[in-house]
Design an enzyme around this catalytic site. Sequence first.
Site, PDB file in Angstrom:
ATOM      1  N   ASN A  23      -6.412   0.922  -7.489  1.00  0.00           N
ATOM      2  CA  ASN A  23      -5.467   1.765  -8.217  1.00  0.00           C
ATOM      3  C   ASN A  23      -5.464   1.340  -9.684  1.00  0.00           C
ATOM      4  OD1 ASN A  23      -3.086   2.880  -9.391  1.00  0.00           O
ATOM      5  ND2 ASN A  23      -2.184   3.130  -7.355  1.00  0.00           N
ATOM      6  N   ASN A  70      -7.112 -10.673  -0.622  1.00  0.00           N
ATOM      7  CA  ASN A  70      -5.865 -10.165  -0.059  1.00  0.00           C
ATOM      8  C   ASN A  70      -5.864  -8.664   0.216  1.00  0.00           C
ATOM      9  OD1 ASN A  70      -2.831 -10.351   0.429  1.00  0.00           O
ATOM     10  ND2 ASN A  70      -2.876  -8.966  -1.341  1.00  0.00           N
ATOM     11  N   TYR A 150      -7.332  -2.657  12.882  1.00  0.00           N
ATOM     12  CA  TYR A 150      -6.755  -3.629  11.950  1.00  0.00           C
ATOM     13  C   TYR A 150      -6.745  -5.015  12.578  1.00  0.00           C
ATOM     14  CZ  TYR A 150      -3.059  -5.911   9.180  1.00  0.00           C
ATOM     15  OH  TYR A 150      -2.320  -6.784   8.409  1.00  0.00           O
ATOM     16  N   LYS A 154      -8.651  -8.475  11.381  1.00  0.00           N
ATOM     17  CA  LYS A 154      -7.930  -9.704  11.057  1.00  0.00           C
ATOM     18  C   LYS A 154      -8.352 -10.864  11.962  1.00  0.00           C
ATOM     19  CE  LYS A 154      -5.578  -8.000   7.635  1.00  0.00           C
ATOM     20  NZ  LYS A 154      -5.823  -8.468   6.258  1.00  0.00           N
ATOM     21  N   VAL A 183       5.764  -8.135   6.421  1.00  0.00           N
ATOM     22  CA  VAL A 183       6.150  -8.236   5.014  1.00  0.00           C
ATOM     23  C   VAL A 183       6.186  -6.818   4.473  1.00  0.00           C
ATOM     24  CG1 VAL A 183       5.608  -9.255   2.772  1.00  0.00           C
ATOM     25  CG2 VAL A 183       4.878 -10.417   4.878  1.00  0.00           C
ATOM     26  N   THR A 185       5.255  -4.372   2.403  1.00  0.00           N
ATOM     27  CA  THR A 185       4.271  -4.020   1.386  1.00  0.00           C
ATOM     28  C   THR A 185       3.958  -2.539   1.556  1.00  0.00           C
ATOM     29  OG1 THR A 185       2.392  -4.507   2.835  1.00  0.00           O
ATOM     30  CG2 THR A 185       3.295  -6.356   1.562  1.00  0.00           C
TER      31      THR A 185
END
EC number: 1.1.99.-
Length: 282
Positions: A23, A70, A150, A154, A183, A185
């Site tokens: 972005n 990240n 996902y 991970k 978290v 986000t």
Amino acid sequence: MGLAVAKALSLQKDWEIYILDINSERGAETAKELPRTTFHYANVTKYSDLAAAFQSMFQQHGKLDFVFANAGVIERTNFYSTPQAENDMDVCPPPEPDLPSIDADLKGVVFTAYLAQHYFRHSPHRGHGGSLVMTASCGGLYPSFYSPLYSAAKFGVVGFMRSISQHFHASGIRVNAICPGIVRTNLVDSAGWDSFPPGRFIEVETIARLVLQLVDGGEPAGRGLTDTTGRHLPLEELYGVAVEISDSGFYFRDQHTFCDEGMREVMDATVVENQVGAVLNG
């Protein structure tokens, strides 16, 4: 979480910070807000983007000390859905599954680690003291039922980190992975987050503080790190560690124990030095 780490680093005046993001508008704005911060566009699934960003950074500063791998996304399609057919004779193959979570969350980390080791080793310190922290997930330790792709990525990050950590450490580079719980986000929208237990969220500042402790080699710096159970890892053992983070604390998670000594011998034989010229090309 990446922004929280960048903000924490910006408070320490000895860091020059590079932010990589897909972005451009958001990344450029963040770079304007933080001191000593440069934005570089990068799609982590494209090696050429990442390579250009690392090269630009290295040409400007001549060294690399820390990399936080990240970037991540989660699948937006239902892996379990079955397209309907008029009857069993009209059944066709389903459309190819979309794999952005595999590409960004695993392939992007592999690209990042590959570039990080290169520029760490070409820095004046030749890698010694370099730190690579990867973002895995609690979904890399336990099954995440609604997001299996996902979770697969991970799990892959944790396995990849453990596999490279020994050889990286021989060059003085410490590689670790964080495995946070939930978290808030932009990984999912507010409706998605509302499906989780409300009292179990972790603040991004908590994540950033732990990441910096891994970079510094503990707290105080260089003295190792102690988890919530009281288990202490001295600096010389603070590599190849998966750190699980919950709303209650953080925990060092060991790899599985070997089923027997035979399996230990088999896996010990996979060290890079054994395989160069055998399985690996020099």
